[in-house]
Design an enzyme around this catalytic site. Structure first.
Site, mmCIF file in Angstrom:
data_model
loop_
_atom_site.group_PDB
_atom_site.id
_atom_site.type_symbol
_atom_site.label_atom_id
_atom_site.label_comp_id
_atom_site.label_asym_id
_atom_site.label_seq_id
_atom_site.Cartn_x
_atom_site.Cartn_y
_atom_site.Cartn_z
ATOM 1 N N ILE A 196 20.044 -22.003 105.640
ATOM 2 C CA ILE A 196 19.459 -22.243 106.966
ATOM 3 C C ILE A 196 17.943 -22.412 106.865
ATOM 4 O O ILE A 196 17.359 -23.309 107.472
ATOM 5 C CB ILE A 196 19.852 -21.103 107.941
ATOM 6 C CG1 ILE A 196 21.369 -21.115 108.156
ATOM 7 C CG2 ILE A 196 19.132 -21.246 109.280
ATOM 8 C CD1 ILE A 196 21.907 -19.979 109.007
ATOM 9 N N VAL A 249 8.297 -10.580 101.650
ATOM 10 C CA VAL A 249 7.469 -10.363 102.836
ATOM 11 C C VAL A 249 7.544 -8.891 103.233
ATOM 12 O O VAL A 249 8.638 -8.321 103.355
ATOM 13 C CB VAL A 249 7.931 -11.272 103.999
ATOM 14 C CG1 VAL A 249 7.170 -10.935 105.276
ATOM 15 C CG2 VAL A 249 7.743 -12.731 103.619
ATOM 16 N N HIS A 459 34.551 -50.520 95.325
ATOM 17 C CA HIS A 459 33.235 -50.857 94.767
ATOM 18 C C HIS A 459 32.506 -51.766 95.749
ATOM 19 O O HIS A 459 33.118 -52.689 96.294
ATOM 20 C CB HIS A 459 33.409 -51.579 93.433
ATOM 21 C CG HIS A 459 32.111 -52.054 92.857
ATOM 22 N ND1 HIS A 459 31.206 -51.188 92.275
ATOM 23 C CD2 HIS A 459 31.552 -53.285 92.815
ATOM 24 C CE1 HIS A 459 30.149 -51.887 91.882
ATOM 25 N NE2 HIS A 459 30.328 -53.153 92.207
HETATM 26 P P1 FAD Z 1 30.199 -17.660 116.470
HETATM 27 O O1 FAD Z 1 30.024 -19.121 116.385
HETATM 28 O O2 FAD Z 1 29.017 -16.793 116.266
HETATM 29 O O3 FAD Z 1 30.848 -17.380 117.880
HETATM 30 C C1 FAD Z 1 31.126 -16.097 118.334
HETATM 31 C C2 FAD Z 1 31.179 -16.132 119.839
HETATM 32 O O4 FAD Z 1 31.660 -14.874 120.304
HETATM 33 C C3 FAD Z 1 29.814 -16.339 120.489
HETATM 34 O O5 FAD Z 1 29.901 -17.379 121.417
HETATM 35 C C4 FAD Z 1 29.525 -14.985 121.146
HETATM 36 O O6 FAD Z 1 28.763 -15.113 122.351
HETATM 37 C C5 FAD Z 1 30.924 -14.485 121.427
HETATM 38 N N1 FAD Z 1 31.021 -13.036 121.536
HETATM 39 C C6 FAD Z 1 30.528 -12.116 120.675
HETATM 40 N N2 FAD Z 1 30.848 -10.871 121.057
HETATM 41 C C7 FAD Z 1 31.588 -11.004 122.190
HETATM 42 C C8 FAD Z 1 32.198 -10.080 123.054
HETATM 43 N N3 FAD Z 1 32.156 -8.773 122.814
HETATM 44 N N4 FAD Z 1 32.841 -10.564 124.141
HETATM 45 C C9 FAD Z 1 32.885 -11.911 124.396
HETATM 46 N N5 FAD Z 1 32.321 -12.827 123.596
HETATM 47 C C10 FAD Z 1 31.681 -12.389 122.500
HETATM 48 N N6 FAD Z 1 28.216 -23.521 109.413
HETATM 49 C C11 FAD Z 1 28.759 -24.636 108.881
HETATM 50 O O7 FAD Z 1 29.930 -24.610 108.491
HETATM 51 N N7 FAD Z 1 28.040 -25.799 108.773
HETATM 52 C C12 FAD Z 1 26.757 -25.877 109.173
HETATM 53 O O8 FAD Z 1 26.138 -26.930 109.074
HETATM 54 C C13 FAD Z 1 26.146 -24.731 109.733
HETATM 55 N N8 FAD Z 1 24.873 -24.763 110.152
HETATM 56 C C14 FAD Z 1 24.322 -23.663 110.738
HETATM 57 C C15 FAD Z 1 23.010 -23.730 111.160
HETATM 58 C C16 FAD Z 1 22.416 -22.631 111.766
HETATM 59 C C17 FAD Z 1 20.991 -22.733 112.238
HETATM 60 C C18 FAD Z 1 23.176 -21.447 111.960
HETATM 61 C C19 FAD Z 1 22.565 -20.263 112.634
HETATM 62 C C20 FAD Z 1 24.487 -21.370 111.527
HETATM 63 C C21 FAD Z 1 25.080 -22.476 110.903
HETATM 64 N N9 FAD Z 1 26.387 -22.443 110.426
HETATM 65 C C22 FAD Z 1 26.934 -23.551 109.849
HETATM 66 C C23 FAD Z 1 27.219 -21.234 110.543
HETATM 67 C C24 FAD Z 1 28.178 -21.357 111.723
HETATM 68 O O9 FAD Z 1 27.443 -21.564 112.904
HETATM 69 C C25 FAD Z 1 29.017 -20.103 111.828
HETATM 70 O O10 FAD Z 1 29.694 -19.891 110.607
HETATM 71 C C26 FAD Z 1 30.067 -20.229 112.917
HETATM 72 O O11 FAD Z 1 29.478 -20.464 114.171
HETATM 73 C C27 FAD Z 1 30.904 -18.962 112.986
HETATM 74 O O12 FAD Z 1 31.882 -19.109 113.961
HETATM 75 P P2 FAD Z 1 32.512 -17.847 114.711
HETATM 76 O O13 FAD Z 1 33.459 -18.407 115.709
HETATM 77 O O14 FAD Z 1 33.013 -16.879 113.728
HETATM 78 O O15 FAD Z 1 31.289 -17.131 115.434
HETATM 79 P P1 AMP Z 2 20.894 -16.476 103.245
HETATM 80 O O1 AMP Z 2 21.490 -15.100 103.333
HETATM 81 O O2 AMP Z 2 21.592 -17.410 102.293
HETATM 82 O O3 AMP Z 2 20.686 -17.104 104.597
HETATM 83 O O4 AMP Z 2 19.446 -16.318 102.621
HETATM 84 C C1 AMP Z 2 18.504 -15.410 103.101
HETATM 85 C C2 AMP Z 2 17.455 -15.220 102.024
HETATM 86 O O5 AMP Z 2 16.375 -14.447 102.549
HETATM 87 C C3 AMP Z 2 17.972 -14.490 100.795
HETATM 88 O O6 AMP Z 2 17.842 -15.334 99.676
HETATM 89 C C4 AMP Z 2 17.066 -13.256 100.683
HETATM 90 O O7 AMP Z 2 16.722 -12.961 99.346
HETATM 91 C C5 AMP Z 2 15.833 -13.678 101.472
HETATM 92 N N1 AMP Z 2 15.051 -12.529 102.002
HETATM 93 C C6 AMP Z 2 15.522 -11.443 102.648
HETATM 94 N N2 AMP Z 2 14.513 -10.588 102.995
HETATM 95 C C7 AMP Z 2 13.353 -11.160 102.542
HETATM 96 C C8 AMP Z 2 11.950 -10.794 102.581
HETATM 97 N N3 AMP Z 2 11.519 -9.645 103.156
HETATM 98 N N4 AMP Z 2 11.037 -11.642 102.025
HETATM 99 C C9 AMP Z 2 11.446 -12.802 101.453
HETATM 100 N N5 AMP Z 2 12.730 -13.182 101.381
HETATM 101 C C10 AMP Z 2 13.689 -12.401 101.914
#
Ligand code: FAD
Ligand code: AMP
Length: 490
Positions: A196, A249, A459
């Site tokens: 990320i 950090v 190709h």
């Molecule tokens: P979530 O998507 O986190 O959904 C959980 C839901 O449950 C949320 O809407 C939350 O509000 C709800 N919830 C939680 N607790 C409760 C409760 N008690 N009652 C009711 N509702 C609740 N993954 C990829 O595969 N490809 C990518 O390119 C990718 N890019 C990403 C980029 C970013 C910046 C981030 C942050 C994540 C990315 N991910 C990516 C990871 C991906 O978003 C997560 O793996 C995925 O969303 C997980 O799905 P989930 O359904 O388990 O949980």
């Molecule tokens: P990921 O879990 O793949 O999203 O990566 C998070 C990264 O943040 C890991 O590689 C960690 O080693 C790094 N990280 C966690 N805490 C610190 C910190 N205090 N300073 C610098 N890097 C960190």
């Protein structure tokens, strides 16, 4: 306040992210009376379906990656084609508006799918009680208890915050805030060189920010195959990302007022303690499962030592009729992993014997070039003592990559030395995610490298690099001088 209205469902799903909404739709398709509870609402109180992935994860980050890539291409790379684009500029607010429009379109689409499949959408915060009951607290504080035959927990994950860098407005942000900068930061710090952090750092670097990535570990992308990680580090540094490894950090101070605020970051590296000033700081140090206040102590579901809901290989918790999928359980925090677990669980509830192959889940970093991989890395195989052969094909030797001026990177294929079964594929290059997906299918079908080598590839395509890497495993790629074959054995 307690206003109890009991209603029965065959399945109640908690969370409407990729794990939850897919589970709900598949259960409904299989004929089960299904509800999905989601707590996320917009400023008007309307439910926001799609979870992290659609709202603040995969989709908005890819929208910004695509916009910023197009901008960078127009600015830096059109000239070689004979196109002059001398006054390329980026309207950040328009870029963000486009991203928001895509998010709204997709999250609204999930609502449409729920309606089409007769999934009941319940708005509120859910808690699992004993006896398969789910308590939902609405925005108005009213609690309602629902009875389920089966419960699927898909409550997902949230960004980890660390004490040295508490979030502050739009100055110190997590991944969500990094999707919302209203202007390109002049100097941007990113803590964490994970997937990320690298994706978001790349977005703002392409738009002109000076980006410094501070990573505590000495190794860059330790989970990635070493050849690919080494090349990735080289490519990213060439693109201008200042990646500093072994840099932890330890503190931060915000100075100045209003738009002039800056953040001074304190960190330690091999030389000692240092400080550096940034306009903005993104904290990308990983995500944690959102499992607190989700489970009544007597509901029978247990957490593991890291706070993940404890499940077996079939995503069943310690309570027989309660399942959990997605980021809230062990395994890679990836949307596609959660979606497949969701399908598996829905089908198991319906009596089918669906099973996930956890060894065959692809991972992607959606930068340019993309980095994607599946299966075993060379360093893992070396450590395990398994014998293997390696085939590598560089995009510099691909006609299609050359034609599109996109020749950075390579495909690396690894196969078992005795059976020739494909054990892993690791790519840095154009469309790496889609190329690796071909190998995911091959692995699922138990393919050998020779099977791929004997397959006809169109190709000229980038996919030919997969073909050539498969040929290279046996030492006879056509478009590179690979005699004697590159053979690596543990
Ligand atoms: P979530 O998507 O986190 O959904 C959980 C839901 O449950 C949320 O809407 C939350 O509000 C709800 N919830 C939680 N607790 C409760 C409760 N008690 N009652 C009711 N509702 C609740 N993954 C990829 O595969 N490809 C990518 O390119 C990718 N890019 C990403 C980029 C970013 C910046 C981030 C942050 C994540 C990315 N991910 C990516 C990871 C991906 O978003 C997560 O793996 C995925 O969303 C997980 O799905 P989930 O359904 O388990 O949980
Ligand atoms: P990921 O879990 O793949 O999203 O990566 C998070 C990264 O943040 C890991 O590689 C960690 O080693 C790094 N990280 C966690 N805490 C610190 C910190 N205090 N300073 C610098 N890097 C960190």
């Amino acid at each position: 306040m307690s206003d109890q209205v009991n209603q029965d469902f065959e399945v109640i799903v908690i969370g409407a992210g990729p794990g939850g909404y897919v589970a709900a739709i598949r259960c409904a398709q299989l004929g089960m009376k299904t509800a999905c509870v989601e707590k996320w609402v917009d400023e008007k109180g309307a439910v926001k379906l799609g979870g992290t992935c659609l709202n603040v994860g995969c989709i908005p980050s890819k929208a910004l990656l695509d916009s910023s890539h197009k901008y960078k291409e127009a600015r830096d790379d059109f000239d070689v084609h004979g196109i002059s684009a001398s006054s390329v500029s980026m309207d950040v607010s328009k870029m963000l508006a486009r991203k928001n429009k895509i998010v709204n379109q997709l999250t609204g689409g999930i609502g449409g799918l729920f309606k089409a499949n007769s999934v009941d959408s319940i708005v509120g915060t859910a808690k699992v009680l004993a006896n398969k009951q789910v308590e939902v607290t609405g925005n108005d504080g009213i609690k309602t208890i629902y009875q389920a035959d089966k419960i699927i927990i898909a409550a997902g994950s949230v960004p980890i915050d660390i004490p040295p860098t508490p979030l502050l407005d739009d100055v110190i942000v997590d991944s969500t805030g990094a999707l919302e900068f209203e202007a390109v930061p002049k100097k941007l710090g990113v803590i964490g060189a994970g997937v990320i952090g690298l994706e978001l750092g790349s977005v703002w670097a392409r738009l002109g920010a000076e980006v410094v990535v501070l990573e505590a570990l000495d190794d860059f992308l330790p989970a990635v195959d070493e050849t690919i990680a080494k090349e990735t580090k080289k490519v990213f540094r060439k693109q201008g990302l200042d990646i500093r490894l072994g840099t932890r950090v330890t503190g931060s101070t915000v100075t100045g007022k209003g738009k002039k605020r800056k953040v001074s970051v304190e960190y330690t590296d091999a030389e000692g303690t240092k400080t550096e000033e940034f306009d903005n700081l993104i904290v990308c140090v990983g995500r944690r499962p959102l499992s607190e206040q989700l489970l009544a102590p007597d509901c029978g579901v247990n957490l593991d030592e890291r706070g993940f809901v404890f499940v077996n290989d079939q995503c069943q918790t310690d309570a027989r009729d309660i399942y959990a999928v997605g980021d809230i359980v062990r395994g890679p925090m990836l949307a596609h992993k959660g979606m497949e677990e969701a399908v598996m669980v829905a089908e198991r509830i319906a009596g089918k014997k669906t099973q996930i192959n956890y060894e065959n889940i692809p991972s992607v970093i959606y930068t340019h070039p993309e980095i994607a991989w599946v299966g075993k890395t060379e360093q893992e195989l070396k450590a395990s003592g398994q014998k293997y052969n390696v085939g590598v094909f560089p995009f510099a030797a691909s006609g299609r990559a050359l034609a599109s001026n996109d020749t950075t990177g390579m495909v690396k294929m690894i196969a078992d030395a005795e059976t020739d079964r494909i054990l892993g594929c690791h790519v840095i290059g154009p469309s790496a995610a889609d190329l690796v997906q071909q190998v995911v299918i091959a692995i699922e079908f138990g393919s050998s490298a020779e099977d791929l080598a004997l397959t006809v590839f169109s190709h000229p395509t980038l996919s030919e690099a997969v073909h050539e890497a498969a040929l290279a495993v046996a030492g006879h790629a056509i478009h590179i001088p690979n005699k004697p074959p590159r053979k690596a054995r543990s």
